[in-house]
Design an enzyme around this catalytic site. Sequence first.
Site, PDB file in Angstrom:
ATOM      1  NE  ARG A 131      49.550  53.829  34.844  1.00 27.38           N
ATOM      2  CZ  ARG A 131      48.954  54.103  35.991  1.00 27.38           C
ATOM      3  NH1 ARG A 131      49.425  55.039  36.796  1.00 27.38           N
ATOM      4  NH2 ARG A 131      47.868  53.461  36.355  1.00 27.38           N
ATOM      5  CD  GLN A 180      50.580  48.793  34.963  1.00 26.58           C
ATOM      6  OE1 GLN A 180      50.518  47.657  35.436  1.00 26.58           O
ATOM      7  NE2 GLN A 180      50.464  49.032  33.682  1.00 26.58           N
ATOM      8  CG  ASP A 235      41.998  51.753  31.117  1.00 28.16           C
ATOM      9  OD1 ASP A 235      42.058  50.925  32.039  1.00 28.16           O
ATOM     10  OD2 ASP A 235      42.929  52.531  30.847  1.00 28.16           O
ATOM     11  CE  LYS A 258      46.831  47.977  33.228  1.00 27.50           C
ATOM     12  NZ  LYS A 258      47.313  48.300  31.877  1.00 27.50           N
TER      13      LYS A 258
END
Lengths: 347, 347
Positions: A54, A202, A243, A253
Amino acid sequence: MFTSESDLMRTIDWNEESNSVVLVDQTLLPQEYKIIECKTLSSLCEAIKTLRIRGAPALGAAGGFGIALAASLSGAKDLESMTRDLKVAAKALKSTRPTAVNLGWGVDRVLKAVSDAFDVRGVRDITLQEARDIAEEDVATNKLIGKYGAKFLKDGDTVLTHCNAGRLACVDWGTALGVVRSAIAEGKEIKVIACETRPLNQGSRITTWELMQDKIPVTLIADSMAGWAMHQGLVDSVLVGADRITQDVVFNKIGTYTHSILAKEHEIPFYVAAPVSTFDFKGWEGSVRIEMRDPEELRFSGCQQLAPKDVEVYNPAFDATPMENVTAVITDKGVFYPPFLLDEVLV
Amino acid sequence: MFTSESDLMRTIDWNEESNSVVLVDQTLLPQEYKIIECKTLSSLCEAIKTLRIRGAPALGAAGGFGIALAASLSGAKDLESMTRDLKVAAKALKSTRPTAVNLGWGVDRVLKAVSDAFDVRGVRDITLQEARDIAEEDVATNKLIGKYGAKFLKDGDTVLTHCNAGRLACVDWGTALGVVRSAIAEGKEIKVIACETRPLNQGSRITTWELMQDKIPVTLIADSMAGWAMHQGLVDSVLVGADRITQDVVFNKIGTYTHSILAKEHEIPFYVAAPVSTFDFKGWEGSVRIEMRDPEELRFSGCQQLAPKDVEVYNPAFDATPMENVTAVITDKGVFYPPFLLDEVLV
């Protein structure tokens, strides 16, 4: 395979012996550091979908290596069949994470390079070379982001970060954490506060792990503690990855938007570190569909049940931070201070 | 024992047959609804410390029943020895959760009632009666909070709440969720967004469970999603409980402060619902030591490891929301709009 700056394997790479894509399975961290081999496209797609790999830049490389893998596996005898196979592979790869612009970017870049090939063997060579170029360039890109961003961190600063925009989100070095690494490489003492980043953690699983590997001081907090940590004067700046960056917002996120408001309230600078490949020149907040993830992510934490099994859940993967909440966007092409026009970034 | 409004046992009660304090073990929810019997003071202290029972008003009752339990267990033959035993018990009870003002309040109230006793048997009767009165009054108090607060919720509203200020945080009905229940009892349709409330997930484990028991619509989110949910227009008001209210701030579960800033940013009203027993008339933000909890709470989620075992952790139990971020404080003595003087509350 390349060894990363920290003597560990790069996040993603190509294994010539087995003709496969190899990657660090990030769902197993921090308990286990395990390299997995994806020998089929479906295993790579599964790895992307389940976040074994990711992070925007790493997904760019994954997209590229995915097409190289498809070319390597294709039994096509002519260019037309090969192209057809690669288009099917491209579609499969892109559909695994629809919001992640870099994934599609990596896929498309390698697909485009195929036009230079004269035969199917050429396609295999060219796709692999192009995918490797993406990986190499990503490391170089992150070093540039680090170089441009390091000036924003002062000796003794504590940086709050969300999710993992580190080495493990990229091929190496990292975007947000790359800026931290570059500042430290310049001789500054920098500490990091890592938000755990629910629901997939994460931050607690990956960011803390990779910083501890590099002996960079890191303190773990729950996401809900960020505001209070700022109120207590524990945070000098917020530094996150992205992202997708459109003209008006930064998609990152879920939780990033909240941090941006908290930073504004406490007059703390809010930096976004990302390669220009993250820019979506035609997109706007309203034009991007935010991926809604599995409710089970909030009902369970691994083996631990956290909520009634049938509770209704709202679980967006990303949020959109308005550009006016962003102090600066740190890219491999330099630093941009909102408001700016995306087009100007590439001039 | 009393049956609560929802046909389940009250959160905490006295069992006459076994001379023990009985309570719902909230650490087992939502997997298991289990009643535990505390027959010794140390088992009750353990239950308080490990949050088997939690929530400011429930802790008031726990403090009261704790002194009654100590009186019941004491072998003292004279009033002087009995008083000494109860003072030891009071100290043990209060030290379990130093920030929770209601716990000490319940302990002190029952201790004070002892002065009316003529002999040790009288102490046992009086302490039990006083503890029972606390429990009864808590239910009545929550009904009053609900009555005063219901007017702030409009038919069709969605209320965002943090942690659990519900029936299970009290003896019955609830403070913040009591307001929701009272609004629903008035015929309004109210939905709740429950923040999971890391690290101990009282929101996902307890709030969702108790609302689902009552068939009140509830959606679970991660704490970090609150800002985005507000940005998306999903939240009409924020409604939380309080652990301690001083002249300048509201101490409540960590994360509350962040929600108050998010509510301000999105121009959403931010309500605190709490009994006046939560008021600390002499305290200020700076005078209260915020309990720092075990780092393991962030490194593990039950059986699930979330972070490197030796990662540094910052884990404050509470934060302090400035009164200027609070739209109204809803109490059993009416509604107060900051700024107000705490002294005026009791006039």
